[in-house]
Design a protein around this motif. Structure first.
Motif, PDB file in Angstrom:
ATOM      1  N   THR A   1       0.845  -1.199   0.000  1.00 42.64           N
ATOM      2  CA  THR A   1       0.000   0.000   0.000  1.00 42.64           C
ATOM      3  C   THR A   1       0.879   1.247   0.000  1.00 42.64           C
ATOM      4  O   THR A   1       1.622   1.479   0.952  1.00 42.64           O
ATOM      5  N   LEU A   2       0.802   2.042  -1.075  1.00 48.38           N
ATOM      6  CA  LEU A   2       1.648   3.223  -1.209  1.00 48.38           C
ATOM      7  C   LEU A   2       0.858   4.525  -1.165  1.00 48.38           C
ATOM      8  O   LEU A   2       1.398   5.576  -0.868  1.00 48.38           O
ATOM      9  N   GLU A   3      -0.445   4.467  -1.455  1.00 51.42           N
ATOM     10  CA  GLU A   3      -1.253   5.686  -1.575  1.00 51.42           C
ATOM     11  C   GLU A   3      -1.903   6.095  -0.257  1.00 51.42           C
ATOM     12  O   GLU A   3      -2.457   7.175  -0.157  1.00 51.42           O
ATOM     13  N   MET A   4      -1.881   5.202   0.714  1.00 57.23           N
ATOM     14  CA  MET A   4      -2.587   5.468   1.974  1.00 57.23           C
ATOM     15  C   MET A   4      -1.651   5.186   3.147  1.00 57.23           C
ATOM     16  O   MET A   4      -0.804   4.310   3.060  1.00 57.23           O
ATOM     17  N   PRO A   5      -1.819   5.934   4.258  1.00 56.82           N
ATOM     18  CA  PRO A   5      -1.047   5.583   5.448  1.00 56.82           C
ATOM     19  C   PRO A   5      -1.571   4.269   6.042  1.00 56.82           C
ATOM     20  O   PRO A   5      -2.740   3.930   5.848  1.00 56.82           O
TER      21      PRO A   5
ATOM     22  N   PHE B   1      -1.289  -9.571  19.497  1.00 55.70           N
ATOM     23  CA  PHE B   1      -0.887  -9.432  18.096  1.00 55.70           C
ATOM     24  C   PHE B   1      -1.056  -7.978  17.669  1.00 55.70           C
ATOM     25  O   PHE B   1      -1.919  -7.261  18.177  1.00 55.70           O
ATOM     26  N   ILE B   2      -0.239  -7.553  16.716  1.00 52.24           N
ATOM     27  CA  ILE B   2      -0.417  -6.228  16.114  1.00 52.24           C
ATOM     28  C   ILE B   2      -1.186  -6.406  14.813  1.00 52.24           C
ATOM     29  O   ILE B   2      -0.804  -7.221  13.965  1.00 52.24           O
ATOM     30  N   ARG B   3      -2.288  -5.668  14.662  1.00 57.33           N
ATOM     31  CA  ARG B   3      -3.072  -5.762  13.436  1.00 57.33           C
ATOM     32  C   ARG B   3      -2.874  -4.497  12.601  1.00 57.33           C
ATOM     33  O   ARG B   3      -2.764  -3.390  13.134  1.00 57.33           O
ATOM     34  N   VAL B   4      -2.789  -4.696  11.301  1.00 55.55           N
ATOM     35  CA  VAL B   4      -2.501  -3.603  10.369  1.00 55.55           C
ATOM     36  C   VAL B   4      -3.593  -3.557   9.311  1.00 55.55           C
ATOM     37  O   VAL B   4      -4.033  -4.610   8.816  1.00 55.55           O
ATOM     38  N   ASP B   5      -4.039  -2.335   8.950  1.00 51.09           N
ATOM     39  CA  ASP B   5      -5.090  -2.233   7.931  1.00 51.09           C
ATOM     40  C   ASP B   5      -4.466  -2.236   6.531  1.00 51.09           C
ATOM     41  O   ASP B   5      -4.609  -1.290   5.760  1.00 51.09           O
ATOM     42  N   GLY B   6      -3.743  -3.314   6.235  1.00 45.78           N
ATOM     43  CA  GLY B   6      -3.073  -3.430   4.945  1.00 45.78           C
ATOM     44  C   GLY B   6      -2.929  -4.873   4.529  1.00 45.78           C
ATOM     45  O   GLY B   6      -3.550  -5.771   5.095  1.00 45.78           O
ATOM     46  N   THR B   7      -2.084  -5.102   3.533  1.00 47.37           N
ATOM     47  CA  THR B   7      -1.874  -6.437   2.966  1.00 47.37           C
ATOM     48  C   THR B   7      -0.839  -7.208   3.799  1.00 47.37           C
ATOM     49  O   THR B   7      -0.147  -6.611   4.633  1.00 47.37           O
ATOM     50  N   PRO B   8      -0.707  -8.523   3.552  1.00 50.50           N
ATOM     51  CA  PRO B   8       0.350  -9.284   4.232  1.00 50.50           C
ATOM     52  C   PRO B   8       1.740  -8.683   3.989  1.00 50.50           C
ATOM     53  O   PRO B   8       2.561  -8.611   4.902  1.00 50.50           O
TER      54      PRO B   8
ATOM     55  N   VAL C   1       4.597  -7.283   6.953  1.00 56.67           N
ATOM     56  CA  VAL C   1       5.989  -7.709   7.131  1.00 56.67           C
ATOM     57  C   VAL C   1       6.931  -6.531   6.890  1.00 56.67           C
ATOM     58  O   VAL C   1       7.902  -6.323   7.627  1.00 56.67           O
ATOM     59  N   HIS C   2       6.623  -5.740   5.876  1.00 61.02           N
ATOM     60  CA  HIS C   2       7.447  -4.580   5.539  1.00 61.02           C
ATOM     61  C   HIS C   2       7.481  -3.605   6.721  1.00 61.02           C
ATOM     62  O   HIS C   2       8.550  -3.152   7.149  1.00 61.02           O
ATOM     63  N   LEU C   3       6.307  -3.301   7.233  1.00 61.36           N
ATOM     64  CA  LEU C   3       6.162  -2.384   8.358  1.00 61.36           C
ATOM     65  C   LEU C   3       6.891  -2.919   9.591  1.00 61.36           C
ATOM     66  O   LEU C   3       7.625  -2.193  10.262  1.00 61.36           O
ATOM     67  N   ALA C   4       6.680  -4.201   9.883  1.00 57.22           N
ATOM     68  CA  ALA C   4       7.280  -4.820  11.066  1.00 57.22           C
ATOM     69  C   ALA C   4       8.800  -4.695  11.041  1.00 57.22           C
ATOM     70  O   ALA C   4       9.426  -4.295  12.026  1.00 57.22           O
ATOM     71  N   ILE C   5       9.389  -5.023   9.888  1.00 60.46           N
ATOM     72  CA  ILE C   5      10.850  -5.103   9.815  1.00 60.46           C
ATOM     73  C   ILE C   5      11.492  -3.733   9.636  1.00 60.46           C
ATOM     74  O   ILE C   5      12.582  -3.474  10.139  1.00 60.46           O
TER      75      ILE C   5
END
Length: 250
Positions: A46-50, A60-67, A71-75
């Motif tokens: 996701t590049l167009e939205m925060p 668990f941490i939940r994210v309003d995005g794709t798998p 992983v990208h955010l986590a790392i």
């Protein structure tokens, strides 16, 4: 050992919960997963939205995005410590053959691999999976194996587990990806206002499913382990295409 877990069925999925509980006995586990089902999200980022990340009651941490986002955010900023490896799953359903191109589970593992960590995608091969404990035990076994004999950092394993009791499992097979027949046709319907809508049809049945394939291993009651490479370049075609191009324009 620090392990990052993610999935594409969402942070409440039974497969993810079972996997986290099983691995927590042996490793420091962080879970960053989509806030809802994101199956077949493939490698979309996701590049167009925060993105929003929230801690859930289960830790668990939940994210309003794709798998891949998870992983990208986590790392790249969410976790205090980088993980030693990334595991995606346990997926509710198979990721065999051509499925790997669409699978959000495989995409989550791929992102771990892109960011420089050994990664495993693990799936339970049934449309209504029951034996999550079997797949969790397989994941523990593979994790311990990686701890004892580390894999290269560019390794990505696509693991499928038959939906059977652990005692019925025949063992492990290293496999190649089989192939499915063409997907079933889309199903046309109407919405409540009479406009045409289309449901994507189910994936085709196995076509290339002989000995050595992931389909065959599962059918015979084995865990299928397929090492995946991410360089899609078809090297033997380079010279052919060069010769095929009109001369003088390179």
């Amino acid at each position: 050992m620090r392990i990052l877990l993610s999935n594409d069925d969402g942070y409440l999925a039974q497969g993810l919960v079972t996997l986290a509980q099983a691995l927590a006995k042996y490793a420091d586990v962080s879970v960053v997963a989509p806030d809802k089902n994101r199956s077949a999200a493939s490698n979309s980022l996701t590049l167009e939205m925060p993105l929003r990340a929230q801690s859930s009651e289960n830790g668990f941490i939940r994210v309003d995005g794709t798998p891949t986002d998870c992983v990208h955010l986590a790392i790249t900023g969410l976790l205090e410590h980088e993980p030693d490896m990334v595991i995606a799953g346990i997926n509710h359903g198979a990721n065999l053959g051509d499925d790997v191109l669409y699978s959000g589970t495989v995409a989550a593992a791929t992102e771990g691999r892109f960011l420089g960590f050994p990664a495993i995608a693990i799936s339970l091969t049934s449309s209504d999976p029951k034996h999550f404990d079997t797949a969790a035990q397989v994941a523990v076994t593979l994790m311990q194996q990686i701890m004892n004999k580390p894999l290269p950092r560019d390794t990505l394993l696509n693991v499928n587990v038959p939906d059977i009791a652990l005692s019925e499992l025949k063992g492990y097979q290293v496999t190649r990806l089989g192939q499915r027949h063409k997907s079933e046709p889309v199903v046309k319907a109407q919405d409540q206002r009479g406009r045409d809508i289309y449901w994507v049809g189910p994936p085709g049945s196995a076509q290339d499913a002989g000995e050595g394939t992931d389909f065959y291993a599962i059918k015979m009651g084995y865990v299928s382990i397929t090492p995946l490479q991410l360089d899609l370049t078809r090297y033997e075609q380079l010279e052919i295409i060069k010769a095929w191009l009109p001369q003088g324009h390179h």
